[in-house]
Every structure is written in structure tokens, then in C-alpha cells.
Design an enzyme around this catalytic site. Structure first.
Site, PDB file in Angstrom:
ATOM      1  N   HIS A 107       0.836  -1.195   0.000  1.00  0.00           N
ATOM      2  CA  HIS A 107       0.000   0.000   0.000  1.00  0.00           C
ATOM      3  C   HIS A 107       0.872   1.246   0.000  1.00  0.00           C
ATOM      4  O   HIS A 107       1.949   1.273   0.615  1.00  0.00           O
ATOM      5  CB  HIS A 107      -0.898   0.025   1.240  1.00  0.00           C
ATOM      6  CG  HIS A 107      -2.016  -0.960   1.187  1.00  0.00           C
ATOM      7  ND1 HIS A 107      -2.817  -1.118   0.088  1.00  0.00           N
ATOM      8  CD2 HIS A 107      -2.472  -1.855   2.119  1.00  0.00           C
ATOM      9  CE1 HIS A 107      -3.726  -2.056   0.337  1.00  0.00           C
ATOM     10  NE2 HIS A 107      -3.530  -2.525   1.556  1.00  0.00           N
ATOM     11  N   CYS A 124       0.171   2.104  -5.315  1.00  0.00           N
ATOM     12  CA  CYS A 124      -0.712   3.154  -5.803  1.00  0.00           C
ATOM     13  C   CYS A 124      -0.118   4.531  -5.538  1.00  0.00           C
ATOM     14  O   CYS A 124       0.737   4.710  -4.670  1.00  0.00           O
ATOM     15  CB  CYS A 124      -2.076   3.059  -5.120  1.00  0.00           C
ATOM     16  SG  CYS A 124      -3.029   1.608  -5.598  1.00  0.00           S
TER      17      CYS A 124
END
Length: 664
Positions: free
Chosen positions: A295, A344
């Protein structure tokens, strides 16, 4: 006034008489009115040399050859000769008053004519050697053209280049030194005398492309890589791909000669400790690769990597700032700094200040490879039954090629752009300040860096301590082999295999446990098939296997407990025996991450901002139905919860970080 021959010819004059005095000595000067002419003829071709002179009374003639010897019977105005080889001649003209004068030297050049002389030839120019070029001429070399012709008198030569006469190029041989591109073209020669003119065939000169000067071999004094994959988050969606992505990339980098530290599931303190140890391996001339899968997000040009213990909500103080990592890598003056982020970069809160990081002077040695563009997501997919980040999938496909590292990333970008699973949803982004064609395949050259290499070796060995294989004897007579294999730098596989059952034991089974008990981060059903494939590649059908994960959290020695269960042959009862083996602190545990002092990271604002968990996370693909084959369609399974109260509480909080030195 009498003309006297000087220089070489004067030695040809013997004492002929004593000059007369008085009126009788008055005489007319001897004058050559027609000099003999040089000629160029084939071998054994009859030639006549002639001279015409005027003077007082009867004139006498004597011909001499190039050795200054009198030519036999050469006492006439004309000299008839037939030669096998070239020769020079001169004629002395004298009168009865002992006056004399010499003609000019003439040359009779004899050529071997490969084609013969036409029957009607009477001395006009006739070319017997044409200028030719057999192959392209190398740039910077020397090339020579030759045109030979016979003629009476000897022909005059004039060379032309592309139709333009070349000044002073009037010999049989034409030479150009230090050939350049403009030397290419058509060359021919004009051959002429008083009887006519002939043109040679054209010689087309082609200049070969300049040989590429071999570029100096670029080398690294060492190659080191830190790979981090976070998948089991305490408060955020679990990921699947980092396991195989980190494992496969680590294997490929090792093939390229990198010292690789590969770590899974790190807390913030552990990530900072790992990065700190990684930086200790960097020095001048080192190639450094930092890879992260997990993440993350980006805000105002700063990328943040989310640790597995990041709370919900989290702020930047719970994350690692990528730009600080690069800043520290540059501070160590590494030769090549590469950061690869399969994460991301989406940020939903459009306000807030960026972290204040003062960059070093531009060094021209940095490369960023982003799995996706700013404010976009990076996807996981199912590929052949295994989970993978689609960016890392194509990175692993090309990384072994001996190409400039930026060219490798360009190939990754092209392949990902053609993948229908993420077309229009994910695009690779590359940023770099690379001033040399550095490649991950560049060799390692340690000359002149012995001290630095020894220091790196010590740090490297500390993080790679492996327990040795052991053969354990049990009281029943059975023998059990305990062996180990490193799956990651913080994941150790322990294998137990019964090698000998002994005289009384049968139906033996082995169980392995550890003290302290280590977490098995692969116990989830999603990764069982992937882990099984890795296990089969590490051992030959062991009786049992124990996965020892998160070794960085060990605070003391690790003890492996071996439980042997068997049936007694004579008594037909089930019995159990135990053995223990202390393997100390294997692999990354020897670096004692758990004992490192947490970094004191300053915050610009005294009061932290409040926020809620971010939905900025790596989407992944799962099968639509367990019984169906994978459609390979990328699906975003990390949707915002339906009970989210408001958009304003679903954003990561920005907390500025000021002092880059405090990162490490």
C-alpha cells in the site's frame, strides 16, 4: 659563352684536349635546341632517344646511362635501345674546341603490360593499369589509387574527384591519408601527351561507416538491493502479490550479481531499520536498488509507503517517505540509485503542504520507476494461478537484459500499455537524471575499493547467517536430518526428514516447532498454492516443514524443537521422543532490528491532523468463481465501505516532515 654541365654530369667529362689560345680560339657556344624526351614503353619495345644541338664545327655526342657509364655505340645524335627494365640516360655534346654541354636526364620507363600493345600503337597514351577499389575504405585510414600508361613521350597524369581536378595530383599514384566522409566519390585520371589524351575508368570510393569506438566498460564497485513487500496489514486490506513479486525479483537480481535483502511484512520501525542497514552498504561506485510492493500513495510530489502496523486512520508519520530514501542514497554517493515502486499513487485529499526535503546537488545518477502515474492505482492480477503486480510482472520479464536501466523500464511501460487487463487504468511512469548508460548487468570491479568492500562484506554477512544442516540421533536409534533454506531474508524454512528408522522404530513421523513461536504470514488460504510451489523448489520431499517468518522480531536465540513419533516394533505401542537445536539468530535476525532505537521523526505541526483510513491501496484480481479458470481481468476489490460516513473522513492525513537527516 660556353655552357658547362654542373653537378652530377660534370664528372662525366674526361680531359679531351687543351684549349687553344688567340684568335683561333674564338667559338660559338654549343646550344641544345631539342632535348631528348622521356618515354614509357612495354618491355623489349624498341625506343629511339634523340638530341639536336648547334655549335661551331662538327659536334660529337656521347650517351651515358644512369650509372654514369658510357653507352657502347652511343656516339650518335640518336640512341636506339631495347630494354628489360627502366633506365636513365643523358647525352654530352662537345665540339673541337673542347667545349661541351649536357642534355637533361631522361628516363626510359619500362612497364610490364598485361594486355599487350595494339599493333597500330605509335606512342599515344595507352592505359595498362586502371584505378580500382575493391571494398569500402575505413574511416581514418589511407587509400591509394594507381593509373599506369605507356606513351612516347611519357604521359602526363591529372587526377579528378567527382569531375573536379585535384591540384598537384599529377602522378601515377594518388593517395589520401586520414580518409573522411567527404573523401567518398568517383575518382578517375586523365592521361595525355602530344599525341592524344585518354581517360581511365572511374573508381568509386565508398567510405565505410566509422567503427564505433568501444565505449569504456561501466562498472560498479558493488551491487546491493533492498526489496520490501508488505501484504498482511493489521488495519487495511490484505494483499497477495508481494510474496511472489519480491521472491522472483530477488532471484533475478541475484543472477545479476546483486547482494539482495528481501523482506516481507515490516512495521514502520522495521522498515526504517532495514533502510538504515541498506544505506550502510552504499558507498561511492555502488549500484543501489530499492524496491517496494504494498500500500502507498502520493501527495504533492512525495510518495509514501504504508507500514503494516499503520493505524486506521494513518498519517505520514506512520509511513516511509520515498524521497527521503533517495535523499539518503544520494548522500552516500552511490553510483546508481534506482527506486522501483509497485504501489498506488492515488491521493483523495487535494490540500496540504508537501514535506520539506532539501535535495542534494544533482548527481545525474537517479532513476524512479513507478508502477502507475500520479493520482492513479496499481493493480494485482492472477497470472497462471499466481498473484502478481502487473508492473513487477513485466519488470521481471526484461530485467536481465544488458540494456540501459531506463530502456528496460521503457520496455516494461510498452508491455504494460498493451496488456488488456489494465489498458486505460494503469500506465508506467519513469523519472530519471541518468547521465551515463548504466545497466543492471554492468560488471563489478573492486579495484581500489578494498577497504569499502571489506566493510560491506561484514554488514552483508551479518544479515545472511544461515544455520547448518544437522543430523540428529534419537534414543530409539532413528536419525532425523534438520536442514534449512532461506525463502526471504526474514523467512527461513526448516525441513525435517527421517533418514534412518533404526532397529525398533517404524511408522515414523516428525513435527517441528520453534521457541519462541514465529508467526506464519503465509497461513492464509489465498497464498497456499504459491507457497507450496516455493516449498517444493527448496527441498526434496521432506517429512515436515516449518516456516519461520518475521525473523527481524527475534529478541533471543531461536530454538527448533523436533518431535519424533514412532511405533515400537516389538511392543506395538506409539512412542514419542524429542530433541532441541539452538540455531541462534538466523538471517536478518542477527541485525537485531527489535533492539534498534526508534527514529525521532519531527513534525512541523504540534497537533496532528485527524483523518480516516485511506482507500488508497493496491487493487488486486481474484477469480470470479473458485471453480472457474482465471479470466485475468483486473478487478478493484478495495472499494470504499458502504458505511463510510463522509468523504472527508476517508483520507490519509498529511503531516510534514522537515529534517531529512533524521530519516536514517
Amino acid at each position: 659563352m660556353t655552357t658547362y654541365c654542373t653537378d652530377r654530369a660534370v664528372s662525366l667529362w674526361p680531359t679531351l684536349c687543351t684549349p687553344k689560345e688567340g684568335p683561333a680560339a674564338m667559338r660559338i657556344e654549343i646550344s641544345i635546341v631539342q632535348q631528348p624526351l622521356s618515354v614509357c614503353v612495354p618491355r623489349n619495345y624498341p625506343v629511339t632517344l634523340s638530341v639536336q644541338a648547334i655549335g661551331t664545327g662538327s659536334l660529337r655526342y656521347q650517351w651515358f646511362d644512369g650509372r654514369q657509364e658510357e653507352v657502347e655505340h652511343g656516339t650518335e645524335r640518336k640512341l636506339d635501345i631495347c630494354l628489360q627494365k627502366s633506365e636513365k640516360y643523358i647525352c654530352r655534346v662537345s665540339d673541337q674546341y673542347c667545349n661541351f654541354v649536357f642534355t637533361e636526364w631522361v628516363k626510359v620507363k619500362v612497364l610490364n603490360s598485361p594486355v599487350g600493345v595494339p599493333p597500330a600503337w605509335r606512342g599515344q597514351p595507352y592505359i595498362i593499369v586502371q584505378p580500382t577499389v575493391c571494398q569500402p575504405v575505413q574511416h581514418g585510414s589511407t587509400f591509394t589509387l594507381k593509373c599506369s600508361a605507356i606513351g612516347i613521350p611519357s604521359p602526363y597524369y591529372q587526377w579528378y574527384h567527382n569531375g573536379h581536378p585535384l591540384p598537384k595530383e599529377n602522378k601515377e599514384t594518388f593517395e589520401i591519408k586520414q580518409v573522411k566522409a567527404e573523401s567518398a566519390g568517383s575518382y578517375l585520371c586523365s592521361v595525355s601527351n602530344v599525341l592524344g589524351e585518354r581517360w581511365s575508368d572511374a573508381a568509386e570510393v565508398e567510405i565505410a561507416a566509422p567503427d564505433k569506438i568501444p565505449a569504456p566498460t561501466l562498472t560498479a564497485t558493488d551491487k546491493v538491493a533492498l526489496l520490501i513487500g508488505n501484504l498482511n496489514y493489521s488495519h487495511h486490506p490484505r494483499l497477495m502479490a508481494p510474496t511472489m513479486d519480491v521472491h522472483e525479483l530477488a532471484s533475478l537480481l541475484q543472477q545479476l550479481g546483486f547482494r539482495v535483502v528481501s523482506l516481507l511484512d515490516l512495521t514502520l520501525q522495521e522498515m526504517n531499520s532495514a533502510i538504515d542497514s541498506f544505506l550502510q552498504l552504499l558507498d561511492r561506485g555502488v549500484y543501489a536498488v530499492f524496491y517496494y510492493a504494498g500500500h502507498g500513495y502520493e501527495h504533492l510530489g512525495r510518495n509514501y509507503l504504508v507500514a503494516i502496523d499503520a493505524p486506521r486512520p494513518y498519517r505520514t508519520e506512520h509511513c516511509v517517505c520515498v524521497q527521503r530514501v533517495m535523499w539518503s542514497m544520494q548522500e552516500r554517493r552511490a553510483q546508481l540509485n534506482i527506486i522501483l515502486l509497485d504501489t498506488c499513487r492515488k491521493w483523495y485529499k487535494q490540500t496540504g503542504a508537501a514535506s520539506d526535503i532539501n535535495p542534494l546537488a544533482p548527481l545525474g545518477n537517479t532513476v524512479y520507476g513507478y508502477a502507475t502515474t500520479e493520482d492513479a492505482e496499481a493493480f494485482e492480477v492472477q497470472d497462471g494461478g499466481k498473484s502478481t503486480g502487473i508492473f513487477t510482472k513485466y519488470l521481471n520479464k526484461h530485467i536481465l537484459q544488458p540494456k540501459k536501466v531506463t530502456h528496460i523500464l521503457e520496455q516494461v511501460s510498452e508491455d504494460l500499455g498493451k496488456d488488456p487487463l489494465v489498458c486505460g487504468r494503469q500506465v508506467v511512469e519513469i523519472k530519471y537524471t541518468l547521465k551515463e548508460p548504466r545497466s543492471l548487468t554492468d560488471p563489478v570491479g573492486t579495484a581500489g575499493h578494498t577497504i569499502e568492500l571489506n566493510l560491506r562484506d561484514a554488514c552483508w554477512k551479518q544479515a545472511n547467517v544461515m544455520p547448518g544442516q544437522k543430523l540428529l540421533d534419537f534414543p530409539c536409534g532413528a536419525k532425523v536430518e534438520l536442514s534449512f533454506s532461506a525463502l526471504f531474508s526474514n523467512v527461513l524454512l526448516a525441513f525435517g526428514t527421517v533418514k534412518n528408522t533404526g532397529p525398533i522404530a517404524q511408522d515414523c513421523t516428525v513435527e517441528l516447532r520453534s521457541d519462541p513461536t514465529m508467526e506464519d504470514i503465509f497461513s492464509g488460504t489465498d497464498s497456499s498454492d504459491e507457497m507450496q510451489s516455493l516449498l517444493l523448489s527448496k527441498a526434496d520431499y521432506p517429512d515436515c516443514c516449518l516456516r519461520l517468518c518475521c525473523l527481524q522480531r527475534l529478541k533471543r536465540s531461536l530454538v527448533i524443537k523436533i518431535k519424533l513419533s514412532y511405533t515400537h516394533r516389538d511392543r506395538n505401542v506409539r512412542l514419542t521422543e524429542y530433541r532441541e537445536v539452538d540455531i541462534d539468530r538466523p538471517l536478518i535476525a542477527s541485525c537485531r532490528f527489535s533492539q534498534r532505537k526508534p527514529l525521532d521523526r519531527r513534525r512541523e505541526s504540534a497537533q496532528p491532523k485527524r483523518g480516516h483510513d485511506s482507500d488508497i491501496r493496491r487493487p488486486s484480481h481474484r477469480l470470479a468463481h473458485p471453480a472457474r479458470p482465471s479470466t485475468r481481468k483486473a478487478e478493484n476489490i478495495c472499494q470504499i465501505s458502504s458505511n463510510t460516513t463522509s468523504a472527508s473522513t476517508n483520507e490519509p492525513e498529511e503531516n510534514d516532515e522537515n529534517d531529512p537527516q533524521e530519516f536514517t
